[in-house]
Design an enzyme around this catalytic site. Structure first.
Site, PDB file in Angstrom:
ATOM      1  CB  SER A   1      -3.644  -5.103  -6.150  1.00 51.24           C
ATOM      2  OG  SER A   1      -3.569  -4.145  -7.165  1.00 51.24           O
TER       3      SER A   1
ATOM      4  CD  GLN B   1      -9.942  -3.508 -36.063  1.00 53.20           C
ATOM      5  OE1 GLN B   1     -10.160  -3.094 -34.922  1.00 53.20           O
ATOM      6  NE2 GLN B   1     -10.637  -3.116 -37.115  1.00 53.20           N
TER       7      GLN B   1
ATOM      8  CB  SER C   1       3.577   4.547 -20.267  1.00 48.99           C
ATOM      9  OG  SER C   1       3.125   3.209 -20.337  1.00 48.99           O
TER      10      SER C   1
ATOM     11  N   GLY D   1     -13.002  -9.072 -35.027  1.00 50.51           N
ATOM     12  CA  GLY D   1     -14.162  -8.321 -35.492  1.00 50.51           C
ATOM     13  C   GLY D   1     -15.219  -8.248 -34.398  1.00 50.51           C
ATOM     14  N   GLY D   2     -16.478  -8.245 -34.797  1.00 44.35           N
ATOM     15  CA  GLY D   2     -17.596  -8.053 -33.867  1.00 44.35           C
ATOM     16  C   GLY D   2     -17.589  -8.978 -32.668  1.00 44.35           C
TER      17      GLY D   2
ATOM     18  CD  GLU E   1       4.148  -2.533  -9.165  1.00 43.73           C
ATOM     19  OE1 GLU E   1       3.620  -3.247  -8.305  1.00 43.73           O
ATOM     20  OE2 GLU E   1       5.245  -1.969  -8.998  1.00 43.73           O
TER      21      GLU E   1
ATOM     22  CB  ALA F   1      -0.937  -0.010   1.209  1.00 41.97           C
TER      23      ALA F   1
END
Lengths: 263, 388
Positions: free
Chosen positions: B158, B336, B366, B339-340, B363, B124
């Site tokens: 977490s 991608q 970026s 697809g759907g 953590e 923590a």
């Protein structure tokens, strides 16, 4: 109790198998090898028996195989087996059941044994012969395709079940005995990390044929694989269409009779 | 330079892979849907040794090191990132700081239970006002006789609620921004400790993320790690390991995305041909495979440095930055390709896409990783070519 478990190095069941160009074996490049699946049940059953018997019971892994089989042996040791005998000799090139059984018989006799567990067949060549030939050579009973195993209180008898058409067969046998294991017999444990660490210190006795007093095993060969052939490609699939089912069935029967000449 | 795994490493990887495929995968599918924390999985991970990978044997661990840990985390991350995160935090942060900075008494009291997953450890640091800016943390920690009195809150922790202990960073000196921070082992059972809000997250749904509330929470003075004011040093020392762990499980997410993409593209037909035969699909696959391999090698290298006790903030940051980006890109491309249906919960890529996203945030974001890398690189140049 001296417990032996037999082990073979075989390609992973998920691996895609291709025959090599010469037709003498499979292409090993890129193929992952594992303990032949049914042999894992054998190792697990050996370990369970050891845990049950306690005392100075010991599980010894015996393997005929190339140098690379050390990794599979080490995995069995990591699962909890105590030590291993690895018969590794360039003279044993092919997987021929008589040679394998003869070599195993000698190694097992040298080690001493009360009970032998093995897989019901190897997952690569599916021959399922070694256990029976070995039983004859050691002159002990065999129980094949076992789905349950129970040792008697006295430890000199065992009761097993084997799956047969339409049900189970219950078998009682004396020890020593060789038992080939079927899926469902148990759920093999993982090689735990502490197990993997301990396995490093366990002994693998590597032996050549000469160490077993078998200068030439060629005399044991009873069969020879002439050539490995890929599975022939399946024929074209034809979907019979028609306005309704009765018409389609009529057309199917006609095709079977006239084209396929199957009727 | 050695690129092949040793026999022992391959065996460890295989156990992790088999466990992930056989035991974890079915539980993960369910847990990620319901949000139910898979406690039994952690017990099994403990039995197999995965919860004490960097803990010496004398404290009940297997002492295999960070490299073997990343092999395991990749396999777990491939199947359930939520589980892998908890395992990573437990091993590379909690176990690590207790081992490195705990008194002998603390090590003996907590490490054996942690290494066997009798208890899970949580970590923590984050507070509402202290995220990337760790030194801004305020949780009050005041010495009171044989105890410290903790007051305040921690957020986004977490598995903080499932844990037996939390490593809590608090402020022991309000005047000294960096030097006034201390770290404590706080048992969840200590009086004055309670769980606040549980976050509803976008991803990592099989792991809980909670608020910790400290109200006159009494911690024995002996539960301090190192000495008073050592908190910042302890947190910084553990950072690299934490980042390497997240990087490793992100490689796992990326690998899962590639696996799913290829298997799906082989089956799916459009315009009378399998979509894997389209160049647009093949290029995505090539890109994913290359990026995954690059990320994996960075992770391996950082882990090897960590095992050699070589400071590796730059390498750990690079591994984390690349691996988490690759995981996001791979999940994006895999979705991608689907697809759907990839946008539905019926397919794993949907979860991979959500789980990957957290990687670029926790953590160290970026942005922070770039800061760490650029500072080091500029420093290196400064040493080679000092400014006049």
């Amino acid at each position: 109790m001296k417990i032996i478990t037999l082990l073979k190095r075989a390609p992973d069941t998920e691996a895609r198998i291709l025959i090599n160009r010469e037709g003498t074996g499979i292409q090993e490049e890129g193929v992952k090898f594992v303990i032949s699946t049914y042999d894992e049940y054998a190792v697990e059953e050996g370990l369970r028996l050891k845990e049950k018997m306690g005392g100075d019971s010991k599980v010894t892994v015996v393997c005929v195989g190339p140098e690379e089989a050390t990794e599979m042996i080490r995995t069995a040791l990591a699962m909890g087996a105590d030590d291993a005998v690895h018969i590794c000799d360039p003279a044993i090139k092919e997987s021929e059941p008589f040679i394998t059984a003869a070599v195993l018989a000698k190694a097992i006799k040298d080690n001493g044994f009360d009970i032998i567990f093995c897989g019901k067949q190897a997952i690569d060549d599916d021959m399922a012969q070694v256990q029976s030939i070995l039983a004859e050579m050691l002159d002990i009973p065999q129980v094949n395709v076992a789905t349950s195993f129970e040792i008697s209180e006295s430890g000199d008898k065992a009761v097993l079940r084997r799956r047969i058409e339409g049900g189970d067969e219950k078998v009682e046998t004396q020890l020593p005995v060789i038992i080939s294991c079927e899926k469902g017999l148990n759920e093999p444990r993982y090689a735990s990390l502490p197990g993997i660490m301990k396995a490093k210190k366990k002994e693998i006795r590597t032996k050549a044929l000469a160490d077993l007093g078998m200068a030439d095993a060629q005399g044991e060969i009873r069969s020879k694989i002439l050539k490995w052939l890929p599975i022939p490609k399946g024929g074209e699939c034809k979907v019979v269409e028609g306005e309704d089912v009765p018409t389609a069935v009529k057309e199917l029967v006609r095709l079977l009779r006239e084209e396929a000449k199957a009727l | 330079m050695q690129f092949e795994l040793t026999e022992e490493e391959r065996m460890i990887q295989k156990t992790a892979r088999d466990f992930a495929n056989k035991d974890l995968a079915p539980v993960a599918a369910e847990s990620n849907k319901t949000g139910e924390f898979p406690e039994a999985i952690f017990k099994k991970l403990g039995e197999l040794g995965f919860m004490g990978m960097t803990v010496p044997e004398e404290y009940g661990g297997v002492n295999l090191g960070t490299f073997c840990l990343v092999l395991a985390l990749e396999e777990l991350g491939r199947v359930c990132a939520s589980t892998a995160v908890a395992v990573s935090v437990h091993n590379s942060l909690v176990n690590w700081v207790i081992l490195k900075h705990g008194s002998e008494e603390l090590r003996k009291r907590y490490l054996p239970d942690l290494a066997t997953a009798e208890i899970i450890g949580a970590y923590a640091v984050t507070e509402p006002e202290a995220g990337s800016d760790v030194a801004a943390l305020r949780l009050s920690s005041v010495r009171d006789g044989d105890e410290y009195r903790l007051d305040g809150t921690k957020i986004f922790i977490s598995t903080g609620d499932k844990a037996g202990i939390n490593i809590v960073f608090g402020r022991t000196d309000p005047k000294d921004r960096k030097g006034g921070i201390s770290a404590f082992v706080v048992e969840n059972a200590f009086p004055g400790f309670s769980i606040g809000k549980t976050e509803e997250k976008m991803g990592l749904t099989a792991s809980t993320t909670v608020e910790l509330v400290f109200e006159d929470c009494r911690v024995p003075a002996g539960n301090i790690l190192g000495g008073e004011g050592d908190g910042m040093r302890i947190a910084l020392g553990a950072l690299d390991g934490g980042r390497i762990g997240i990087a490793a499980l992100s490689v796992g997410i990326a690998q899962a995305a590639l696996d799913e993409a290829v298997l799906f593209a082989r089956e799916r037909e459009q315009f009378g041909t399998r979509i894997i035969d389209f160049q647009s699909t093949q290029w995505k696959i090539a890109e994913m495979a290359m990026q995954i391999e690059a990320a994996r090698l960075l992770v391996y290298r950082a882990a090897k440095l960590r095992d050699a006790s070589t400071p590796c903030p730059k390498e750990a940051a690079m591994a984390k930055l690349l691996a988490t980006r690759v995981a996001n890109q791979a999940a994006f491309d895999a979705l991608q390709i689907h697809g759907g249906v990839g946008y539905t919960k019926e397919f794993l890529v949907e979860r991979l896409f959500r789980d990957a996203r957290a990687g670029e945030i926790y953590e160290g974001t970026s942005e922070i990783q770039r800061l760490v890398i650029s500072r080091r690189v500029i420093e290196e140049y400064e040493r080679m070519f000092p400014t006049e």
